[in-house]
Design an enzyme around this catalytic site. Structure first.
Site, PDB file in Angstrom:
ATOM      1  N   SER A  37       0.823  -1.216   0.000  1.00  0.00           N
ATOM      2  CA  SER A  37       0.000   0.000   0.000  1.00  0.00           C
ATOM      3  C   SER A  37       0.852   1.260   0.000  1.00  0.00           C
ATOM      4  CB  SER A  37      -0.926   0.007   1.215  1.00  0.00           C
ATOM      5  OG  SER A  37      -1.772  -1.112   1.173  1.00  0.00           O
ATOM      6  N   CYS A  38       2.147   1.102   0.216  1.00  0.00           N
ATOM      7  CA  CYS A  38       3.041   2.262   0.157  1.00  0.00           C
ATOM      8  C   CYS A  38       3.127   2.753  -1.289  1.00  0.00           C
ATOM      9  CB  CYS A  38       4.432   1.897   0.645  1.00  0.00           C
ATOM     10  SG  CYS A  38       4.529   1.707   2.425  1.00  0.00           S
ATOM     11  N   LEU A  39       3.632   3.978  -1.435  1.00  0.00           N
ATOM     12  CA  LEU A  39       3.693   4.581  -2.760  1.00  0.00           C
ATOM     13  C   LEU A  39       5.124   5.016  -3.062  1.00  0.00           C
ATOM     14  CD1 LEU A  39       1.861   5.715  -5.125  1.00  0.00           C
ATOM     15  CD2 LEU A  39       1.955   7.891  -3.916  1.00  0.00           C
TER      16      LEU A  39
END
Lengths: 171, 408
Positions: A37-39
């Site tokens: 879910s990190c970007l």
């Protein structure tokens, strides 16, 4: 005293861990492993070949005490810190372009609400728009992990899907 | 003596700054690039701490603290890390002599100094440090001898585990603070912002970790017929973002849950691919089709995960005297970090640090490793611990009926 690094070798990619950011030049490569879910936010100036990568964890640090100690943790503070450091190294602010990848939704938990990953994507888009940095490519969302490599010399962002099948896409 | 999450956060920051200072000094001394790796705050029973020292040779320094903070402080390296330090500062060596001892003492002293300065700042006082004493040996005696405040038996010690990464190498060290109790109480009062939880109740933590881990090992053994045991059981207090960094950079098979009750949080079981295959082979008669994790293989692992989750949370609920429900299992086959980061991202909306109940289950003589990450919501956890009557912990039955709530 021992000295290191005397043998001529191809430099390993610099790892950008979660909540970290780094700025490099030319053919140096930056790499972030296993984004869920990190970007990953990659910014670069094609003219000067100065670029940076941030491995963002949360949307906004503006209301968080001590966010300045870890600017890479939040989309908004990371983008501003990347830009500042790039300009310090000679990048032209007006020429900087952005590429985004990550922000998956790996799990459908009730507590996660609509989407955990999408909030990071939205925050990055809005901060980039505010600062007038165009997003030239993106590969976001879905339900798979990604490993990302970025080289400012070409501006190429290589995204490897880390789930089974493991397809590769170039941004 | 009470402590809260804010107090632990301050400890964590002090530990990290101490390590950063030491890394910076190493860089200047040896002209080698260094950076601070993962910093963990660890809770450990005195008896376990001593058992850990039985394993392998260690080298370090110890100092006495006086003034604003009374007690002892130790910086301990395993033999390999100590030799690496010497290698960076001087040259490759196999033995410790006068020269190498002084290199270790110097680095140990810098690390310790960073911590002590941090505590002195928090206390707004002066902490005096005695001349560092070089200690080496296998077994706890040379390190803990003569320190009255060193934890024994079930006393819970707080220790700081940090890593400094240098070019192509890594130096790990543990930092132990054995404060005089009243001195520690003053320190904690100063850095606490909330009501806090009585220090003695932290024992409940350790029981939770123990029961949860035992239940998981038992479940795996029952379901697969493979004898398993709890290899590592640690309770860590870490900055959220360090959790994905400690997960292997390889594709893992995981089963994730959210749980709800006192406390709420997330639970994740991670198998490396080889272990996942071993589980499938043991559970599916005749083995599953193909190499991947679809169909039969996936449902077997998911089913095992579901029962493991019930057992684990059952163990917790028993210790705490509460009820904990869990969600249906979510299957993931991806790079380890990608499976952990959504949980970290979600919890990060409200908290900066997390308690991680870190457990590794292994099978004797076979490839079967399972890492268990249980990450409770810190607010619920503080409440659960506060409600805990330490006396009843001993009375809690090891196994009780537990109904997982499917489809909730």
């Amino acid at each position: 005293m021992k000295t290191y690094g005397t043998e001529p070798t191809v430099p390993d990619p610099v790892q950008v861990g979660i909540a970290e950011l780094a700025v490099v030049e030319g053919s140096d490569t930056l790499k972030s492993y296993g984004l869920g879910s990190c970007l990953a936010v990659a910014l670069y100036d094609p003219g000067t070949e100065v670029g940076g990568l941030a491995h963002v964890m949360l949307p906004s640090g503006d209301d968080v005490d001590g966010a300045d100690r870890k600017p890479g943790k939040y989309a908004d503070t990371a983008i501003r810190a990347l830009l500042r450091r790039m300009v310090e190294r000679g990048a032209n602010y007006v020429d900087v372009e952005a590429k985004l990848t990550g922000g998956s939704d790996m799990f459908e938990f009730e507590s996660f609400g609509e989407s955990v990953g999408q909030r990071n994507v939205d925050a990055a888009r809005s901060e980039l728009e505010k600062l007038g940095v165009p997003i030239v490519a993106e590969d976001v969302g879905g339900s798979r992990g990604r490993t990302v490599e970025f080289t400012p010399a070409t501006g190429a962002v290589t995204v490897r899907s880390s789930s089974e099948g493991g397809e590769v896409c170039e941004l | 003596m009470k402590l809260d999450v804010n107090a632990l956060g301050t400890f964590h920051r002090i530990a990290r700054e101490g390590a950063t200072l030491a890394a910076g000094r190493l860089t200047r001394l040896a002209d080698v690039d260094t950076q601070v790796g993962v910093t963990k705050l660890n809770f450990m029973r005195g008896s376990e701490l001593r058992r850990e020292f039985e394993d392998g040779e260690r080298v370090g320094i110890r100092v006495a603290l006086s003034g604003g903070l009374e007690g002892h402080s130790l910086v301990v390296f395993d033999r390999e890390s100590a030799l690496r330090i010497v290698g960076i500062l001087l040259e490759e060596t196999e033995e410790f002599d006068g020269m190498t001892e002084s290199a270790i003492t110097e680095v140990g002293h810098i690390i310790n100094g960073g911590h002590v300065d941090g505590w002195a700042d928090v206390l707004e006082t002066v902490v005096d440090v005695s001349t560092p004493e070089f200690v080496e040996g296998s077994g706890p005696e040379p390190f803990f001898e003569g320190i009255d405040d060193a934890p024994t038996g079930d006393d819970l010690a707080i220790l700081f585990r940090s890593r400094i990464e240098a070019v192509g190498t890594e130096i790990g060290f543990d930092h132990y603070l054995f404060p005089d109790r009243s001195s520690m109480a003053t320190l904690l009062d100063r850095i606490r912002t909330g009501e806090g939880v009585a220090y003695d109740k932290l024992e409940g933590f350790d029981r939770m970790a123990e029961r949860g881990a035992d239940e998981v090992a038992e479940t795996v053994t029952t379901m697969t017929g493979i004898e398993t045991a709890v290899e590592i059981r640690r309770l860590n207090f870490v900055a959220l973002e360090t959790i994905p960094r400690t997960v292997p950079d390889e594709r893992l098979v995981g089963i994730a849950f959210e749980f709800d009750g006192t406390p709420s949080g997330y639970l994740l079981f991670l198998f490396d691919e080889e272990s996942a295959h071993a589980v499938v082979d043991a559970m599916v008669p005749g083995g599953a089709d193909g190499e991947g994790f679809d169909g039969m293989a996936r449902s077997a692992i998911t089913e095992l995960g579901n029962i493991m989750a019930s057992g684990f949370l059952d163990g917790w609920a028993n210790v705490l005297g509460t009820t904990i429900d869990h969600s249906p299992p979510e299957f993931v086959h991806d790079i380890g970090a990608a499976a952990v980061d959504p949980i970290v991202v979600k919890l990060g909306e409200r908290q900066e640090f997390a308690f991680v109940f870190d457990t590794v289950i292994t099978a004797d003589g076979r490839e079967l490793d399972c890492e268990v990450y249980a990450i409770p919501d810190e607010r619920d956890l503080e409440r659960a611990l506060d409600d805990l009557e330490v006396d009843r912990v001993e009375e809690a039955p090891t196994t009780a009926e537990f109904d997982s709530v499917e489809g909730s």
